[in-house]
Design a protein around this motif. Structure first.
Motif, mmCIF file in Angstrom:
data_model
loop_
_atom_site.group_PDB
_atom_site.id
_atom_site.type_symbol
_atom_site.label_atom_id
_atom_site.label_comp_id
_atom_site.label_asym_id
_atom_site.label_seq_id
_atom_site.Cartn_x
_atom_site.Cartn_y
_atom_site.Cartn_z
ATOM 1 N N TRP A 101 0.818 -1.217 0.000
ATOM 2 C CA TRP A 101 0.000 0.000 0.000
ATOM 3 C C TRP A 101 0.852 1.267 0.000
ATOM 4 O O TRP A 101 0.336 2.351 -0.236
ATOM 5 C CB TRP A 101 -0.975 0.003 1.180
ATOM 6 N N ASP A 102 2.171 1.119 0.241
ATOM 7 C CA ASP A 102 3.011 2.316 0.309
ATOM 8 C C ASP A 102 3.980 2.420 -0.873
ATOM 9 O O ASP A 102 4.963 3.153 -0.825
ATOM 10 C CB ASP A 102 3.765 2.390 1.646
ATOM 11 N N PHE A 103 3.673 1.709 -1.960
ATOM 12 C CA PHE A 103 4.487 1.823 -3.180
ATOM 13 C C PHE A 103 3.626 1.411 -4.372
ATOM 14 O O PHE A 103 2.835 0.478 -4.280
ATOM 15 C CB PHE A 103 5.722 0.906 -3.106
ATOM 16 N N GLY A 104 3.773 2.093 -5.487
ATOM 17 C CA GLY A 104 3.016 1.736 -6.689
ATOM 18 C C GLY A 104 1.661 2.420 -6.707
ATOM 19 O O GLY A 104 1.557 3.628 -6.416
ATOM 20 N N VAL A 105 0.615 1.662 -7.011
ATOM 21 C CA VAL A 105 -0.727 2.252 -7.121
ATOM 22 C C VAL A 105 -1.123 2.898 -5.792
ATOM 23 O O VAL A 105 -0.990 2.291 -4.721
ATOM 24 C CB VAL A 105 -1.753 1.169 -7.535
ATOM 25 N N GLY A 106 -1.563 4.146 -5.857
ATOM 26 C CA GLY A 106 -1.936 4.896 -4.651
ATOM 27 C C GLY A 106 -0.761 5.480 -3.901
ATOM 28 O O GLY A 106 -0.942 6.026 -2.814
ATOM 29 N N ALA A 107 0.417 5.382 -4.478
ATOM 30 C CA ALA A 107 1.627 5.815 -3.754
ATOM 31 C C ALA A 107 2.695 6.358 -4.722
ATOM 32 O O ALA A 107 3.859 5.989 -4.636
ATOM 33 C CB ALA A 107 2.190 4.646 -2.951
ATOM 34 N N GLY A 108 2.275 7.248 -5.602
ATOM 35 C CA GLY A 108 3.212 7.765 -6.628
ATOM 36 C C GLY A 108 4.262 8.723 -6.086
ATOM 37 O O GLY A 108 5.237 9.029 -6.762
ATOM 38 N N PHE A 109 4.055 9.232 -4.875
ATOM 39 C CA PHE A 109 5.013 10.116 -4.179
ATOM 40 C C PHE A 109 5.300 11.437 -4.904
ATOM 41 O O PHE A 109 6.194 12.173 -4.517
ATOM 42 C CB PHE A 109 6.323 9.370 -3.852
ATOM 43 N N TYR A 110 4.579 11.720 -5.978
ATOM 44 C CA TYR A 110 4.712 13.013 -6.675
ATOM 45 C C TYR A 110 6.131 13.275 -7.179
ATOM 46 O O TYR A 110 6.578 14.418 -7.265
ATOM 47 C CB TYR A 110 4.195 14.164 -5.779
ATOM 48 N N VAL A 111 6.859 12.180 -7.508
ATOM 49 C CA VAL A 111 8.182 12.321 -8.131
ATOM 50 C C VAL A 111 8.077 11.903 -9.600
ATOM 51 O O VAL A 111 7.057 11.357 -10.034
ATOM 52 C CB VAL A 111 9.257 11.451 -7.425
ATOM 53 N N ASP A 112 9.110 12.179 -10.370
ATOM 54 C CA ASP A 112 9.232 11.639 -11.725
ATOM 55 C C ASP A 112 10.226 10.484 -11.644
ATOM 56 O O ASP A 112 11.440 10.703 -11.489
ATOM 57 C CB ASP A 112 9.753 12.702 -12.701
ATOM 58 N N ALA A 113 9.717 9.252 -11.760
ATOM 59 C CA ALA A 113 10.588 8.078 -11.604
ATOM 60 C C ALA A 113 11.626 8.022 -12.725
ATOM 61 O O ALA A 113 11.365 8.427 -13.859
ATOM 62 C CB ALA A 113 9.743 6.808 -11.605
ATOM 63 N N THR A 114 12.778 7.491 -12.363
ATOM 64 C CA THR A 114 13.848 7.322 -13.355
ATOM 65 C C THR A 114 14.179 5.850 -13.577
ATOM 66 O O THR A 114 14.966 5.530 -14.478
ATOM 67 C CB THR A 114 15.136 8.037 -12.879
ATOM 68 N N GLN A 115 13.607 4.971 -12.733
ATOM 69 C CA GLN A 115 13.984 3.553 -12.787
ATOM 70 C C GLN A 115 12.913 2.711 -13.461
ATOM 71 O O GLN A 115 11.721 2.871 -13.187
ATOM 72 C CB GLN A 115 14.182 3.009 -11.353
ATOM 73 N N LYS A 116 13.335 1.801 -14.323
ATOM 74 C CA LYS A 116 12.408 0.822 -14.891
ATOM 75 C C LYS A 116 11.910 -0.088 -13.771
ATOM 76 O O LYS A 116 12.667 -0.351 -12.842
ATOM 77 C CB LYS A 116 13.133 -0.029 -15.950
ATOM 78 N N PRO A 117 10.686 -0.571 -13.810
ATOM 79 C CA PRO A 117 9.670 -0.353 -14.853
ATOM 80 C C PRO A 117 8.789 0.859 -14.604
ATOM 81 O O PRO A 117 7.766 1.012 -15.271
ATOM 82 C CB PRO A 117 8.840 -1.645 -14.760
ATOM 83 N N TRP A 118 9.171 1.734 -13.668
ATOM 84 C CA TRP A 118 8.271 2.830 -13.258
ATOM 85 C C TRP A 118 8.425 4.070 -14.114
ATOM 86 O O TRP A 118 7.513 4.894 -14.204
ATOM 87 C CB TRP A 118 8.537 3.168 -11.772
ATOM 88 N N SER A 119 9.581 4.217 -14.744
ATOM 89 C CA SER A 119 9.928 5.504 -15.350
ATOM 90 C C SER A 119 9.079 5.872 -16.568
ATOM 91 O O SER A 119 9.050 7.036 -16.963
ATOM 92 C CB SER A 119 11.416 5.530 -15.706
ATOM 93 N N ASP A 120 8.382 4.909 -17.167
ATOM 94 C CA ASP A 120 7.528 5.276 -18.310
ATOM 95 C C ASP A 120 6.230 5.937 -17.858
ATOM 96 O O ASP A 120 5.604 6.658 -18.640
ATOM 97 C CB ASP A 120 7.163 4.033 -19.140
ATOM 98 N N ASN A 121 5.812 5.681 -16.639
ATOM 99 C CA ASN A 121 4.481 6.135 -16.217
ATOM 100 C C ASN A 121 4.459 6.913 -14.906
ATOM 101 O O ASN A 121 3.631 7.812 -14.748
ATOM 102 C CB ASN A 121 3.544 4.930 -16.044
ATOM 103 N N TYR A 122 5.328 6.587 -13.972
ATOM 104 C CA TYR A 122 5.229 7.184 -12.633
ATOM 105 C C TYR A 122 5.906 8.551 -12.627
ATOM 106 O O TYR A 122 7.018 8.719 -12.125
ATOM 107 C CB TYR A 122 5.779 6.223 -11.570
ATOM 108 N N LYS A 123 5.207 9.519 -13.226
ATOM 109 C CA LYS A 123 5.735 10.881 -13.350
ATOM 110 C C LYS A 123 4.709 11.864 -12.799
ATOM 111 O O LYS A 123 4.262 12.793 -13.485
ATOM 112 C CB LYS A 123 6.045 11.167 -14.815
ATOM 113 N N MET A 124 4.330 11.639 -11.556
ATOM 114 C CA MET A 124 3.277 12.454 -10.949
ATOM 115 C C MET A 124 3.691 13.917 -10.790
ATOM 116 O O MET A 124 2.846 14.808 -10.826
ATOM 117 C CB MET A 124 2.867 11.864 -9.591
#
Ligand SMILES: N[C@@H](CCC(=O)N[C@@H](CS)C(=O)NCC(=O)O)C(=O)O
Length: 287
Positions: A101-124
């Motif tokens: 619950w503290d990572f991934g869905v519901g937990a984007g942390f408002y950063v722009d991810a740089t690491q795969k597999p998050w960096s294509d989408n986790y750019k809150m």
């Protein structure tokens, strides 16, 4: 895919003379469809009005704030739009995105991810400060440039980094129980390791409010922090507002830190003080 500026209305409810609405739109930055809530006060029917963004915490969607904080009464009185986005991309089914619950869905942390597999989408961060801002400015009667930002917990930290990394973009910032120094707490260390990579190479300090305060060099910004003393996560040292306070003092960044006796981390606490925060932002926005 339609443009992020093309909005689809999901719901509309009259409230305190205005309307609480939920819209969805396609996000190019996040690569998925996103919902956001927007409260339009009665004043927005005739005039352009200022706007306050709200960023929610871990496990939340756009729904928690609009259903639990009771903020619309104050937005109606003060004539300000409130926008409450979701807290992460949704519906992507990236392996591992729903394991905790503290990572991934519901937990984007408002950063722009740089690491795969998050960096294509986790750019809150880019979603909130650019794409959503533009979509809201294009579709609603906002006084452009008259915007402030606030949030809770992970979203309190999100509000702080959005303001500190974009000097002048937001007129004021406030945070309820923010994760003030994520690089020093378990929630932040887990999220930053995943989204940004190891501490040695991941530029964590560029995404940590306490570190960003030390480098802040923009227009005057007063940081308003609110903290309940019976907050479980404060007492577990996930939030560390004292570290932010010390950095502000060292760097001569003005800060207001209000401790609220016996209040916890919940929306009961937020609902108690949200009126004070909205009044604070409106004063700064009208300055
Ligand atoms: N999931 C955690 C708590 C997560 C939590 O407290 N989330 C806060 C933000 S950090 C929140 O706003 N939860 C949604 C709500 O209260 O409506 C647990 O159950 O212990």
């Amino acid at each position: 895919m339609s443009s992020p500026n093309d909005l689809t209305e999901i719901s509309s409810n009259k409230m305190f003379g205005g309307y609480q609405k939920v819209y969805s739109h396609n996000s190019n930055v996040l690569g998925c469809t996103m919902n956001f809530g927007i409260y339009l006060p009665p004043q927005a029917e005739e005039n352009k009005v200022p706007i306050i963004y709200w960023l929610s915490g871990l496990t939340c969607s756009e729904a928690n704030f609009i259903q639990k904080a009771g903020a619309q009464r104050y937005a109606s009185e003060q004539g300000v739009i409130l926008v409450a986005p979701d807290t992460s991309p949704r519906g992507l089914n990236i392996p591992g995105d729903s394991d905790s619950w503290d990572f991934g869905v519901g937990a984007g942390f408002y950063v722009d991810a740089t690491q795969k597999p998050w960096s294509d989408n986790y750019k809150m961060f880019s979603y909130i400060t650019k794409e959503l801002l533009e979509a809201v400015n294009k579709n609603f009667p906002v006084m452009e440039g008259k915007q402030s930002i606030m949030g809770h917990s992970m979203g309190g930290h999100g509000a702080l980094i959005c303001a500190l990394r974009n000097p002048g973009l937001y007129r004021s910032v406030s945070a309820f129980a923010p994760i003030s120094n994520p690089i020093e707490c378990p929630w932040g260390q887990k999220a930053f390791s995943g989204y940004l990579g190891p501490q040695e190479t991941g530029n964590w300090a560029d995404w940590d409010a306490t570190e960003l305060v030390r480098k802040y060099n923009g227009p005057p910004l007063i940081i308003f922090i609110d903290q309940g003393t019976s907050d479980q996560f404060y007492n577990e040292r996930q939030l560390l507002p004292e570290n932010l306070l010390a950095a502000c003092k060292q760097s001569n960044v003005p800060v207001i830190l209000k401790f609220r006796d016996h209040y916890d981390h919940s929306y009961f606490y937020i609902a108690t003080f949200i009126g004070e925060h909205i009044e604070y932002h409106v004063t700064q926005l009208n300055f």
